[in-house]
Scaffold this active site. Structure first.
Site, PDB file in Angstrom:
ATOM      1  N   LYS A 268       0.840  -1.202   0.000  1.00  0.00           N
ATOM      2  CA  LYS A 268       0.000   0.000   0.000  1.00  0.00           C
ATOM      3  C   LYS A 268       0.874   1.250   0.000  1.00  0.00           C
ATOM      4  O   LYS A 268       1.720   1.425   0.871  1.00  0.00           O
ATOM      5  CB  LYS A 268      -0.921  -0.012   1.237  1.00  0.00           C
ATOM      6  CG  LYS A 268      -1.693   1.295   1.470  1.00  0.00           C
ATOM      7  CD  LYS A 268      -2.679   1.178   2.642  1.00  0.00           C
ATOM      8  CE  LYS A 268      -3.278   2.529   3.020  1.00  0.00           C
ATOM      9  NZ  LYS A 268      -4.207   2.446   4.165  1.00  0.00           N
ATOM     10  N   LYS A 280     -10.318  12.567   8.473  1.00  0.00           N
ATOM     11  CA  LYS A 280      -9.856  12.118   9.785  1.00  0.00           C
ATOM     12  C   LYS A 280      -9.804  13.300  10.754  1.00  0.00           C
ATOM     13  O   LYS A 280      -9.626  14.448  10.329  1.00  0.00           O
ATOM     14  CB  LYS A 280      -8.430  11.574   9.662  1.00  0.00           C
ATOM     15  CG  LYS A 280      -8.317  10.203   9.016  1.00  0.00           C
ATOM     16  CD  LYS A 280      -6.865   9.744   9.002  1.00  0.00           C
ATOM     17  CE  LYS A 280      -6.709   8.397   8.335  1.00  0.00           C
ATOM     18  NZ  LYS A 280      -7.356   7.283   9.041  1.00  0.00           N
ATOM     19  N   ARG A 354      -7.821  -0.388   0.782  1.00  0.00           N
ATOM     20  CA  ARG A 354      -8.385  -1.556   0.090  1.00  0.00           C
ATOM     21  C   ARG A 354      -8.856  -1.194  -1.313  1.00  0.00           C
ATOM     22  O   ARG A 354      -8.865  -2.044  -2.196  1.00  0.00           O
ATOM     23  CB  ARG A 354      -9.506  -2.175   0.947  1.00  0.00           C
ATOM     24  CG  ARG A 354     -10.662  -1.256   1.214  1.00  0.00           C
ATOM     25  CD  ARG A 354     -11.491  -1.698   2.419  1.00  0.00           C
ATOM     26  NE  ARG A 354     -10.804  -1.417   3.687  1.00  0.00           N
ATOM     27  CZ  ARG A 354     -11.312  -1.657   4.877  1.00  0.00           C
ATOM     28  NH1 ARG A 354     -12.507  -2.218   5.000  1.00  0.00           N
ATOM     29  NH2 ARG A 354     -10.630  -1.377   5.975  1.00  0.00           N
TER      30      ARG A 354
END
Ligand code: BES
Ligand code: ZN
Ligand code: ZN
Length: 505
Positions: A268, A280, A354
């Protein structure tokens, strides 16, 4: 860190200091240390500092011989209690010893092979662990400091003292340690560099340098080509960023192995994770510069494989982009067409890892891999479940998952398994698409794994390593300084170097 052998009779050995290990219990010195004392340094018998030394783990004692001797200093490094001994103690002791040598500004430090005598482990393994641990502990990142920069960066050289030429196993252990340190340092440099420096283009440049140095094949997929290929997950994340995004593909195909089924390592490479539109909280957000630690670990592993000329075909795939909020950013509720043809409903844009990894996993299939291993700072839940010293491991092939875990235990990168039972898929069922990118709050790390599993056919052995807890150390850990840890470099290197024996071929 240079590691060299000095072979000859002890009277010829020269160094600024020599390192020996001692245990906490037992009044007697380990046999090699004893020999050194009896044959070469009788002054140690009179040394009050040695008598006072506890031998506690990671403690050191500095012992001075008479002026003018060929090796005027001995650094005794504690291993703790014999009953509690494990390889971590050797890494920690060597690291403490070398740090002590750094304080003294010593350039050349020696480790006599006889210092490994009497340790309850194989000498070649002990040598490799001591060297890796020692070198690891000396790492620091000074690139961006313009003042208050410590002038002394040594010791830069470790001499291995031996009366005879080393056995093949010991020779390999020292070269592997030197190579591993090169990879570990590269990974830490990349993961520590801030996101305004370590952009996707910067990672491409790092890959280009590796390819030049070690004759790797390099392919760089830009956003336009990614879109043409149908990498919808990758493009969805990339479209919110002003920095150009890339999927880096590096291939190490040693002569004679060009057509072997490769091991594929997927990392990643989110160079900064703001969370995107699902933004966030700002507290600690700066830590998200290391959300490319998986890609950095793959690049570091390639440095090791190149240095070692490892006889195993390996391909690295690293999707690299920022995750930003923007007028063009992907949004919760969007449905994304992935490269595999599967559709994903975005619930949180913060589950971006993902989204990019799924396309990388699909792309890996075109290489007909022997196995795929992905490594990613994927879920904060991994940190909650296992803490900062153990990473989560999952996969579709129990035997391989277990082997990877065993490798990790051996090299001090601890892994613990989580199940990927199909019942967990219920958590990501979607009303509008094939599945969602996140579930409820429960089983966060497993859900990340279950999501990725949808993109790997059962016939390809696949292992997923979630390093969200372990890639960054908030405080110094044994032989790992505070900051980027380089977690994964050793596991991936070991697997690549030992793949043929692991698979029983
Ligand atoms: N990069 C983070 C995970 C992370 C957290 C890495 C802490 C290192 C330290 C990842 O992209 C993320 O934001 N994951 C979310 C997933 C959630 C939305 C399902 C998380 O962990 O909260
Ligand atoms: Zn995220
Ligand atoms: Zn992330």
């Amino acid at each position: 860190m240079d590691i060299d052998w000095q072979i000859g009779s002890p009277s010829q050995w020269r160094a600024d200091a020599v390192i020996f290990f001692t245990f906490e219990d037992g009044q007697t010195l380990p046999p090699g240390f004893r020999k050194w004392q009896d044959d070469l340094a009788p002054w140690l018998l009179e040394s009050p500092a040695l008598k006072d030394f506890s031998g506690k783990a990671k403690k050191t004692a500095l012992l001075y011989g008479p002026a003018g001797g060929p090796i005027p200093r001995v650094v005794a490094a504690g291993l703790g209690k014999v009953a509690e001994f494990d390889p971590e103690k050797v890494r920690g002791a060597m690291s403490a010893a070398l740090r002590r040598c750094r304080e003294l500004e010593l350039e050349t430090v020696a480790l006599p092979l006889m210092a490994l005598e009497g340790l309850p482990m194989d000498p070649a393994v002990a040598l490799e662990e001591a060297l890796v641990g020692g070198g690891s502990g000396l790492y620091r990142y000074v690139e961006l400091k313009t003042r208050d920069r410590e002038t002394f960066s040594g010791p830069t050289r470790i001499l291995l003292l031996s009366e005879e030429a080393p056995s093949a196993l010991l020779g390999e252990a020292s070269s592997r340690a030197e190579a591993v340190l090169g990879g570990l340092y590269l990974t830490r440099d990349l993961a520590t560099a801030p996101s305004n420096r370590a952009t996707p283009a910067f990672l491409v440049e790092a890959a280009r340098l590796l390819a030049e140095r070690h004759s790797f094949r390099l392919d760089v997929i830009d956003e336009e080509r990614a879109a043409l290929l149908g990498m919808g997950g990758f493009v969805a994340v990339a479209q919110g960023s002003r920095e150009p995004s890339y999927v880096i593909i590096l291939e190490h195909a040693p002569p004679g192995h060009e057509d072997d089924p490769p091991l594929v390592f997927v990392g990643k490479g989110i160079t900064f994770d703001t969370g995107g539109i699902s933004i966030k909280p700002s507290h600690n957000m700066e830590a998200m510069k290391h959300d490319m630690a998986g890609a950095a670990a793959v690049l570091g592993t390639f440095e090791v494989l190149g240095r070692l000329r490892a006889p195993q075909r390996v391909i690295g795939i690293m999707p690299c982009t920022e995750n930003m909020p923007d007028g063009k950013a992907y949004k919760p509720g969007d449905v994304i067409h992935t490269l595999a043809g599967l559709t994903v409903e975005v619930i949180s844009t913060d589950a971006e890892g993902r989204m990019v990894l799924c396309d990388a996993l699909t792309y890996a299939r075109r290489f007909e891999p022997a196995a795929i291993i992905d490594i990613a700072t994927l879920t904060g839940a991994a940190l909650v479940a296992l803490g900062k010293q153990v990473a989560a491991v999952m996969g579709n092939h129990d035997e391989l998952t277990q082997q990877v875990q065993e490798v990790g235990m051996r090299v001090g990168e601890k892994l613990w398994p989580l199940p990927l039972w199909s019942s967990y898929f219920d958590l990501i069922k979607s009303d509008v698409a094939d599945f969602k990118n996140v579930g409820e709050r429960t089983a966060g790390t497993i859900v990340g794994g279950i999501f990725l599993k949808q993109f790997v056919p059962d016939e390809i052995p696949w292992v997923h390593i979630d390093i969200a807890g372990t890639a960054w150390a908030d405080k110094e850990l044994n032989s790992i300084p505070k900051g980027a840890t380089g977690f994964g470099v050793r596991i991936l290197t070991e697997i690549a170097c030992r793949w043929k024996t692991m698979r029983g071929k």
